[in-house]
Design a protein around this motif. Structure first.
Motif, PDB file in Angstrom:
ATOM      1  N   ASP A   9      -9.172   7.250  -3.598  1.00 43.01           N
ATOM      2  CA  ASP A   9      -9.085   6.951  -5.029  1.00 43.01           C
ATOM      3  C   ASP A   9      -8.512   5.555  -5.267  1.00 43.01           C
ATOM      4  O   ASP A   9      -8.971   4.834  -6.149  1.00 43.01           O
ATOM      5  N   TYR A  10      -7.497   5.183  -4.480  1.00 42.73           N
ATOM      6  CA  TYR A  10      -6.886   3.869  -4.662  1.00 42.73           C
ATOM      7  C   TYR A  10      -7.885   2.750  -4.369  1.00 42.73           C
ATOM      8  O   TYR A  10      -7.982   1.786  -5.121  1.00 42.73           O
ATOM      9  N   GLN A  20     -11.084   3.099  -4.425  1.00 46.35           N
ATOM     10  CA  GLN A  20     -12.295   3.416  -5.186  1.00 46.35           C
ATOM     11  C   GLN A  20     -13.531   3.501  -4.297  1.00 46.35           C
ATOM     12  O   GLN A  20     -14.574   2.903  -4.556  1.00 46.35           O
ATOM     13  N   GLU A  22       2.075   1.961  -3.463  1.00 50.64           N
ATOM     14  CA  GLU A  22       1.020   2.503  -4.321  1.00 50.64           C
ATOM     15  C   GLU A  22       0.732   3.974  -4.020  1.00 50.64           C
ATOM     16  O   GLU A  22       0.383   4.739  -4.915  1.00 50.64           O
ATOM     17  N   LEU A  23       0.863   4.351  -2.746  1.00 49.54           N
ATOM     18  CA  LEU A  23       0.549   5.733  -2.350  1.00 49.54           C
ATOM     19  C   LEU A  23       1.783   6.633  -2.304  1.00 49.54           C
ATOM     20  O   LEU A  23       1.684   7.802  -1.923  1.00 49.54           O
ATOM     21  N   SER A  49      -6.051  10.394  -2.024  1.00 52.42           N
ATOM     22  CA  SER A  49      -5.371   9.347  -2.796  1.00 52.42           C
ATOM     23  C   SER A  49      -5.707   7.961  -2.252  1.00 52.42           C
ATOM     24  O   SER A  49      -5.833   7.007  -3.024  1.00 52.42           O
ATOM     25  N   LEU A  70       0.836  -1.207   0.000  1.00 51.17           N
ATOM     26  CA  LEU A  70       0.000   0.000   0.000  1.00 51.17           C
ATOM     27  C   LEU A  70       0.866   1.252   0.000  1.00 51.17           C
ATOM     28  O   LEU A  70       0.568   2.219  -0.710  1.00 51.17           O
TER      29      LEU A  70
END
Length: 136
Positions: free
Chosen positions: A54-55, A57, A26-27, A51, A23
Motif C-alpha cells: 500500500d505504501y 502503491q 512510515e510503516l 502495508s 521507511l
C-alpha cells in the motif's frame, strides 16, 4: 515461483530514495526490522506485507514475487478465466445431445405431438384394458 520479498523491498526502497529509517517510520516499525526484512533474516506477516504494498502503491504480488512475476500471474489468471467462459467442444457436444429439452417444453399443438411425448400412456391404457377384459 520464487519468493523474493527481501530483494523487492530493497529495490522499491532504493527506487523511491528512502532510507531504512524513513521507511520504518512510515510503516511503524524499527529500522532494524527493515534491515532484517531486506537481508532475509525475517519475513514480515501478511499485514505488514500489505502495508508495504500500500505504501509503495503496488500489488502485493509485485512485492512478494517481483515485477515480471506479477504480470505473468495476472495474465495467467485472466487466461484461465477466459478459457473457463469460452465454449469448447465438450460444451457443444452437451448442447447437441440435450436439444430434446427444448422440444420437451414446447406447447403441445395436436394429438400427434401429445402421443410423441406421452406414448408410454398407451402401454398403461392397453394393460389396464386387458386386465378389465380378463376379469369379465
Amino acid at each position: 515461483m520464487e519468493f523474493t520479498f527481501n530483494e523487492n523491498l530493497l529495490s522499491l526502497r532504493k527506487a523511491h530514495n528512502l532510507s531504512q529509517e524513513s521507511l520504518a517510520n512510515e510503516l511503524y516499525v524499527t529500522r532494524q526490522t527493515i534491515s532484517k526484512w531486506e537481508t532475509g533474516e525475517v519475513t514480515p506477516d501478511l499485514a505488514k506485507i500489505q502495508s508495504v504494498a500500500d505504501y509503495f502503491q503496488v500489488p502485493v504480488e509485485e512485492v512478494l514475487f517481483g515485477q515480471q512475476q506479477s504480470s505473468t500471474l495476472t495474465n495467467s489468471v485472466k487466461d484461465r478465466a477466459k478459457k473457463f467462459f469460452e465454449e469448447d467442444e465438450a460444451d457443444k457436444d452437451w448442447h447437441e445431445n440435450h436439444r430434446w429439452r427444448e422440444w420437451q417444453h414446447r406447447p403441445i399443438n395436436n394429438g400427434w405431438e401429445f402421443l410423441a411425448r406421452y406414448y408410454w400412456i398407451l402401454f398403461a391404457l392397453i394393460a389396464m384394458t386387458g386386465w378389465f377384459v380378463s376379469k369379465k
